[in-house]
Write an enzyme that holds these catalytic residues in place. Structure first.
Site, PDB file in Angstrom:
ATOM      1  N   ARG A 145       3.044  42.836 -13.427  1.00 38.53           N
ATOM      2  CA  ARG A 145       2.870  42.219 -12.096  1.00 38.53           C
ATOM      3  C   ARG A 145       1.858  41.077 -12.172  1.00 38.53           C
ATOM      4  O   ARG A 145       1.981  40.063 -11.496  1.00 38.53           O
ATOM      5  CB  ARG A 145       2.456  43.272 -11.056  1.00 38.53           C
ATOM      6  CG  ARG A 145       2.112  42.675  -9.696  1.00 38.53           C
ATOM      7  CD  ARG A 145       2.266  43.646  -8.522  1.00 38.53           C
ATOM      8  NE  ARG A 145       1.695  44.961  -8.749  1.00 38.53           N
ATOM      9  CZ  ARG A 145       0.390  45.242  -8.807  1.00 38.53           C
ATOM     10  NH1 ARG A 145      -0.506  44.280  -8.660  1.00 38.53           N
ATOM     11  NH2 ARG A 145      -0.031  46.468  -9.035  1.00 38.53           N
ATOM     12  N   TYR A 181      13.198  24.471   7.532  1.00 39.65           N
ATOM     13  CA  TYR A 181      14.160  25.471   7.046  1.00 39.65           C
ATOM     14  C   TYR A 181      14.068  26.730   7.926  1.00 39.65           C
ATOM     15  O   TYR A 181      12.979  27.283   8.087  1.00 39.65           O
ATOM     16  CB  TYR A 181      13.852  25.816   5.580  1.00 39.65           C
ATOM     17  CG  TYR A 181      14.643  27.007   5.092  1.00 39.65           C
ATOM     18  CD1 TYR A 181      16.024  26.926   4.923  1.00 39.65           C
ATOM     19  CD2 TYR A 181      14.027  28.227   4.856  1.00 39.65           C
ATOM     20  CE1 TYR A 181      16.748  28.029   4.517  1.00 39.65           C
ATOM     21  CE2 TYR A 181      14.752  29.331   4.443  1.00 39.65           C
ATOM     22  CZ  TYR A 181      16.120  29.218   4.281  1.00 39.65           C
ATOM     23  OH  TYR A 181      16.838  30.308   3.886  1.00 39.65           O
ATOM     24  N   ASP A 184       7.768  21.224   1.084  1.00 38.39           N
ATOM     25  CA  ASP A 184       8.939  21.982   0.631  1.00 38.39           C
ATOM     26  C   ASP A 184       9.865  20.957  -0.021  1.00 38.39           C
ATOM     27  O   ASP A 184      10.516  20.163   0.663  1.00 38.39           O
ATOM     28  CB  ASP A 184       9.607  22.685   1.821  1.00 38.39           C
ATOM     29  CG  ASP A 184      10.821  23.522   1.408  1.00 38.39           C
ATOM     30  OD1 ASP A 184      11.358  23.297   0.309  1.00 38.39           O
ATOM     31  OD2 ASP A 184      11.240  24.384   2.207  1.00 38.39           O
ATOM     32  N   LYS A 186      17.970  27.456  -5.484  1.00 35.07           N
ATOM     33  CA  LYS A 186      18.846  26.312  -5.239  1.00 35.07           C
ATOM     34  C   LYS A 186      19.051  25.521  -6.546  1.00 35.07           C
ATOM     35  O   LYS A 186      19.582  26.052  -7.491  1.00 35.07           O
ATOM     36  CB  LYS A 186      18.281  25.474  -4.100  1.00 35.07           C
ATOM     37  CG  LYS A 186      17.849  26.317  -2.875  1.00 35.07           C
ATOM     38  CD  LYS A 186      19.003  27.030  -2.185  1.00 35.07           C
ATOM     39  CE  LYS A 186      18.548  28.083  -1.175  1.00 35.07           C
ATOM     40  NZ  LYS A 186      17.654  27.624  -0.118  1.00 35.07           N
TER      41      LYS A 186
HETATM   42  C1  LIG Z   1      16.708  28.178   0.684  1.00 34.82           C
HETATM   43  C2  LIG Z   1      15.527  27.452   1.155  1.00 34.82           C
HETATM   44  C3  LIG Z   1      14.301  28.114   1.321  1.00 34.82           C
HETATM   45  C4  LIG Z   1      14.132  29.601   1.114  1.00 34.82           C
HETATM   46  O1  LIG Z   1      14.357  30.013  -0.176  1.00 34.82           O
HETATM   47  P1  LIG Z   1      14.982  31.455  -0.605  1.00 34.82           P
HETATM   48  O2  LIG Z   1      15.037  31.369  -2.073  1.00 34.82           O
HETATM   49  O3  LIG Z   1      16.299  31.571   0.092  1.00 34.82           O
HETATM   50  O4  LIG Z   1      14.028  32.498  -0.099  1.00 34.82           O
HETATM   51  C5  LIG Z   1      13.213  27.348   1.728  1.00 34.82           C
HETATM   52  N1  LIG Z   1      13.341  26.024   1.977  1.00 34.82           N
HETATM   53  C6  LIG Z   1      14.502  25.375   1.832  1.00 34.82           C
HETATM   54  C7  LIG Z   1      14.561  23.919   2.120  1.00 34.82           C
HETATM   55  C8  LIG Z   1      15.633  26.060   1.433  1.00 34.82           C
HETATM   56  O5  LIG Z   1      16.801  25.405   1.304  1.00 34.82           O
END
Ligand SMILES: *Cc1c(COP(=O)(O)O)cnc(C)c1O
Length: 371
Positions: free
Chosen positions: A47, A99, A170, A195
């Site tokens: 961890r 998001y 982000d 992503k």
């Molecule tokens: C998908 C996404 C998230 C969240 O990520 P997860 O891996 O689904 O928890 C945050 N910000 C953006 C812009 C996203 O497309």
């Protein structure tokens, strides 16, 4: 080193014991202590740290030009750790089209713990109005999801600096290939590595990358270790492997997105195309100034409205109707219905994650679906 080289080498550590060129997956949760009781390898318990996670964090820190990176089990876990690191009562300024998963996290988990406002962060007058003595963080998402709005990172950083406010970006849509917010002055970057970084729609992950190993970063590391929302060694391995092809995958996504955006913009049934690489995008100049490439995501609105948009989705053969983005396969989605009743996304909008299929096939499919 150039980014393509960093992506291949910065996350790998050949195995001294076996000579394996590619670093093996270390599954052990616990590590031997020496006769002196010390941990010679530096690892104690999984961890707190694992060799595969270390290498993943190394390559991500380098790709974003940061001082350090911390990997999490999802993008939302990374975002949650950033919010948890703030003192109770801190005011956070967020974009109005943040998001939706993180927006809901703030609303449902952090209400009563943090204060927050969702505003047009790109309008300096609006931003100025919302800054309060307890504002500790401005959250940026650029390009934004799903409206592909661009926020001028340098401009927001300049305003934030005047008030000793931190800026977190982000960077999921931009990927570590298209945009480097830390170089533009931001303090921290977040990615959903589910992503583009993973890139094959088969694993979840998130990351925070910090410009400095400062007090804030120490807190983030503490939350990572003690909160425990960590990725498994195998997930770290697969992410590190995916990153080796990230620069070339992203360039392919960008190439296809620009051509598809061009095609859609000229089509008579389309009302608007939202893609920062188009000259018609209201913030094209800002995007051009702060992005190396314009990314692989676009949205478009149909003149005939929601019913027609849904018909188009159903006629498409190559674009799968599904949420998420950044994988090699093209995805399309009616976004408003995913985001729920309080969405500001237009009902006639479709969001596309442009994949790596041949662009001629993608355009041909779109053409038949629109006809
Ligand atoms: C998908 C996404 C998230 C969240 O990520 P997860 O891996 O689904 O928890 C945050 N910000 C953006 C812009 C996203 O497309």
């Amino acid at each position: 080193m150039k980014i393509e080289t960093t992506a291949i080498h910065a996350g790998n550590h050949s195995d001294e014991n076996t000579g394996a060129v590619i670093q093996p997956i270390t599954l052990s949760t616990t590590y031997l202590r020496g006769e002196d009781g010390l941990y010679q390898s530096g690892y104690i318990y999984s961890r707190a740290g694992n060799p595969n996670r270390t290498q993943l964090e190394n390559v991500l820190a380098k790709l974003e030009h940061g001082a350090d990176a911390a990997a999490f089990s999802s993008g939302n876990a990374a975002g949650m750790s950033a919010f948890q690191s703030l003192k109770t009562g801190t005011h956070v300024i967020c974009p109005d089209d943040m998001y939706h998963g993180l927006r809901n996290q703030l609303k449902h988990i952090f209400s009563g713990i943090l204060e927050f406002d969702f505003v047009d962060v790109n309008d300096e007058n609006v931003l100025g109005e919302y800054i309060k003595p307890n504002t500790g963080l401005i959250w940026i998402e650029t390009p934004s999801n799903p409206l592909l709005k661009i926020t001028d990172i340098k401009k927001v950083v300049a305003i934030a600096r005047q008030h000793q406010i931190k800026v977190l970006v982000d960077n999921t849509f931009a990927t570590p290939i298209c945009q480097h917010p830390l170089v533009l002055g931001a303090d921290m970057v977040m990615h959903s590595s589910t992503k583009y970084i993973g890139g094959h729609s088969d694993l979840m992950g998130g990351v925070l990358v910090s410009a400095a190993k400062d007090e804030w970063w120490t807190k983030i590391r503490q939350i990572q270790e003690l909160g425990g929302a960590i990725p498994s060694p195998a997930d770290c391995y697969y992410l590190t492997r995916s990153i080796k092809t990230l620069p070339y995958r992203v360039k392919g996504h960008v190439h296809n997105a620009l051509l598809l955006a061009d095609f859609l913009e000229k089509h008579e049934k389309i009302e608007t195309v939202l893609y920062p690489g188009l000259k018609s995008h209201p913030q094209h100049e800002i995007a051009n100034g702060q992005m190396a490439y314009f990314g692989g995501m676009l949205s478009f609105c149909l003149k005939a409205g929601e019913a027609e948009a849904r018909k188009v989705i159903n006629k498409l053969q190559l674009f799968a109707q599904a949420t998420s983005l950044g994988g090699v396969e093209s995805l399309i989605e009616h976004r408003a219905s995913v985001e729920g009743p309080d969405t500001i996304t237009p009902q006639n909008l479709l969001r596309v994650s442009v994949g790596l299929e041949h662009i001629d096939d993608l355009i041909a499919d779109m053409e038949q679906a629109l006809s």
